[in-house]
Scaffold this motif. Structure first.
Motif, PDB file in Angstrom:
ATOM      1  N   ALA A  61       0.902  -1.239  -0.032  1.00  0.00           N
ATOM      2  CA  ALA A  61      -0.159   0.073  -0.036  1.00  0.00           C
ATOM      3  C   ALA A  61       0.872   1.160  -0.078  1.00  0.00           C
ATOM      4  O   ALA A  61       0.229   2.436  -0.364  1.00  0.00           O
ATOM      5  N   GLY A  62       2.195   1.125   0.380  1.00  0.00           N
ATOM      6  CA  GLY A  62       3.066   2.327   0.362  1.00  0.00           C
ATOM      7  C   GLY A  62       4.572   2.004   0.295  1.00  0.00           C
ATOM      8  O   GLY A  62       4.749   0.935   0.174  1.00  0.00           O
ATOM      9  N   ASN A  63       5.255   2.949   0.351  1.00  0.00           N
ATOM     10  CA  ASN A  63       6.717   2.579   0.374  1.00  0.00           C
ATOM     11  C   ASN A  63       7.284   2.944   1.711  1.00  0.00           C
ATOM     12  O   ASN A  63       7.365   3.955   2.449  1.00  0.00           O
ATOM     13  N   TYR A  64       7.619   1.686   2.244  1.00  0.00           N
ATOM     14  CA  TYR A  64       8.029   1.677   3.783  1.00  0.00           C
ATOM     15  C   TYR A  64       9.504   1.286   4.111  1.00  0.00           C
ATOM     16  O   TYR A  64      10.404   0.827   3.228  1.00  0.00           O
ATOM     17  N   PRO A 119      11.414   6.184   0.513  1.00  0.00           N
ATOM     18  CA  PRO A 119      12.560   5.973   1.541  1.00  0.00           C
ATOM     19  C   PRO A 119      13.735   5.580   0.498  1.00  0.00           C
ATOM     20  O   PRO A 119      13.504   4.569  -0.248  1.00  0.00           O
ATOM     21  N   ASN A 120      14.950   5.987   0.928  1.00  0.00           N
ATOM     22  CA  ASN A 120      16.357   5.585   0.141  1.00  0.00           C
ATOM     23  C   ASN A 120      17.218   4.855   0.795  1.00  0.00           C
ATOM     24  O   ASN A 120      17.071   4.097   1.422  1.00  0.00           O
ATOM     25  N   GLY A 121      18.444   5.864   0.916  1.00  0.00           N
ATOM     26  CA  GLY A 121      19.565   5.340   1.753  1.00  0.00           C
ATOM     27  C   GLY A 121      19.169   5.412   3.269  1.00  0.00           C
ATOM     28  O   GLY A 121      18.369   5.951   3.644  1.00  0.00           O
ATOM     29  N   LEU A 122      19.913   4.564   4.277  1.00  0.00           N
ATOM     30  CA  LEU A 122      19.783   4.450   5.507  1.00  0.00           C
ATOM     31  C   LEU A 122      21.094   4.021   6.172  1.00  0.00           C
ATOM     32  O   LEU A 122      21.865   3.510   5.502  1.00  0.00           O
ATOM     33  N   CYS A 123      21.390   4.450   7.489  1.00  0.00           N
ATOM     34  CA  CYS A 123      22.623   4.174   7.997  1.00  0.00           C
ATOM     35  C   CYS A 123      22.353   4.305   9.483  1.00  0.00           C
ATOM     36  O   CYS A 123      21.935   5.278   9.965  1.00  0.00           O
ATOM     37  N   PHE A 124      23.221   3.551  10.490  1.00  0.00           N
ATOM     38  CA  PHE A 124      22.894   3.786  11.779  1.00  0.00           C
ATOM     39  C   PHE A 124      24.142   4.441  12.057  1.00  0.00           C
ATOM     40  O   PHE A 124      25.184   4.564  11.619  1.00  0.00           O
ATOM     41  N   ASP A 125      24.069   5.167  13.408  1.00  0.00           N
ATOM     42  CA  ASP A 125      25.229   5.689  13.896  1.00  0.00           C
ATOM     43  C   ASP A 125      26.126   4.862  14.573  1.00  0.00           C
ATOM     44  O   ASP A 125      25.804   3.554  14.816  1.00  0.00           O
ATOM     45  N   VAL A 185       8.722  -0.401   9.849  1.00  0.00           N
ATOM     46  CA  VAL A 185       8.907   0.249  11.236  1.00  0.00           C
ATOM     47  C   VAL A 185       8.851   1.815  10.933  1.00  0.00           C
ATOM     48  O   VAL A 185       8.866   2.623  11.876  1.00  0.00           O
ATOM     49  N   ALA A 186       8.512   2.282   9.779  1.00  0.00           N
ATOM     50  CA  ALA A 186       8.288   3.609   9.324  1.00  0.00           C
ATOM     51  C   ALA A 186       7.521   3.503   8.071  1.00  0.00           C
ATOM     52  O   ALA A 186       7.747   2.950   7.055  1.00  0.00           O
TER      53      ALA A 186
END
Length: 305
Positions: A155-158, A179-185, A172-173
């Protein structure tokens, strides 16, 4: 704004301490159609990245040049490594997240949610607890260039998290456009996620948001950390000082931990993604349209396998 040659822009004096202005931008390879997903293999001294439309992963080793790492990759985009050193990749064509095993076999980590096919997993990170986090925009199903044009089932881009024990794929969001790139600190207490919605809507988002990560794998917060202009944020990485280095239309912008834009390194073509590598992790490897570049910087990336 101060300029050094054609490559460096300084918005803040702190950027001088993070760059090597005499370091030239080096072209490593220029035979791609759309280069993406760079990942550094420290144990092999190799850079691996995706050439999405050509359905292949390429590998560069200093002094040896470029070779094909994997062929017929089903339009693999983002890549990372898990804590065992295995390559984890996002397939646009297969609409799944996969893991390359040491024997060369492929394990599917996630391909559905609630019984429906994913859109086209884009980028992925693996937390130290073994959980796999990935973004699932629709870029790979919009045309036959980076995947297969197909109707969406979600239904969406998650943003998703895959539980390391149960294998459950959980949203989770759910409030991103693309939504594209992602990274933890470094402490894995925060998760940064890009929204590149402006790629298909001039009024769409072009920012990176930051979330607090709970011990149970939930996300809270989600404030806008920075806006990227020109273009949109795609792939990005953090250095050991908490600075965020992100792609933009004409280069790589560095943001301080407080979200202040410190400066930019310009590249000859549109940048898609980047990673830190080299023996001291002080070499920035950048994928940009048909090419891969490298430049030495005066900081180091967060340690990853």
């Amino acid at each position: 704004m101060a300029m050094v040659g054609d490559s460096y822009e300084y918005y803040d004096r702190r950027f001088y301490d993070l760059t090597v202005p005499i370091a030239d931008i080096e072209l490593l390879y220029d035979g791609c159609r759309w280069a993406e997903g760079p990942v550094w293999f420290a144990d092999h001294g190799a850079l691996v990245w995706s050439d999405i439309p050509n359905q292949r992963l390429l590998r560069w080793i200093e002094g040896q040049g470029v070779s094909v790492f994997r062929a017929r990759t089903e339009f693999v985009n983002g890549n990372t490594r898990d804590r065992q050193g295995r390559l984890v990749s996002c397939e646009h064509g297969g609409r799944r997240v996969i893991r390359l095993e040491p024997d060369g076999s492929i394990t599917t980590i996630a391909d559905r949610h609630d019984g429906k096919r994913l859109n086209s997993p884009n980028d992925v990170v693996v937390k130290s607890d073994g959980s796999v986090w990935f973004t699932d925009p629709d870029y790979g199903i919009l045309s036959d260039y980076e995947g297969y044009k197909s109707p969406r089932e979600q239904a969406g881009n998650y943003v998703f998290r895959v539980d390391p024990e149960t294998g459950e794929t959980r949203i989770v969001a759910d409030d991103f456009v693309k939504p594209n790139g992602l990274c933890f600190d470094a402490e894995e207490k925060r998760l940064y996620v890009a929204d590149s919605g402006r790629s298909h809507d001039p009024d769409g988002p072009h920012h990176i948001r930051v979330f607090d990560v709970g011990d149970d794998g939930t996300l809270t917060g989600g404030r806008v950390f920075c806006e990227v202009d020109p273009g949109v944020p795609d792939g990005f990485r953090l250095d050991i000082h908490g600075n965020l280095w992100t792609s933009c239309q004409n280069g790589v912008i560095c943001f301080a931990p407080d979200g202040t834009a410190l400066g930019k390194i310009r590249f000859p073509s549109m940048v898609s993604n980047l990673t830190f590598g080299g023996p001291r992790r002080n070499r920035l490897f950048v994928t940009a349209t048909n090419a891969v570049y490298a430049v030495f910087v005066a900081t180091t990336g967060i340690q990853r396998p």
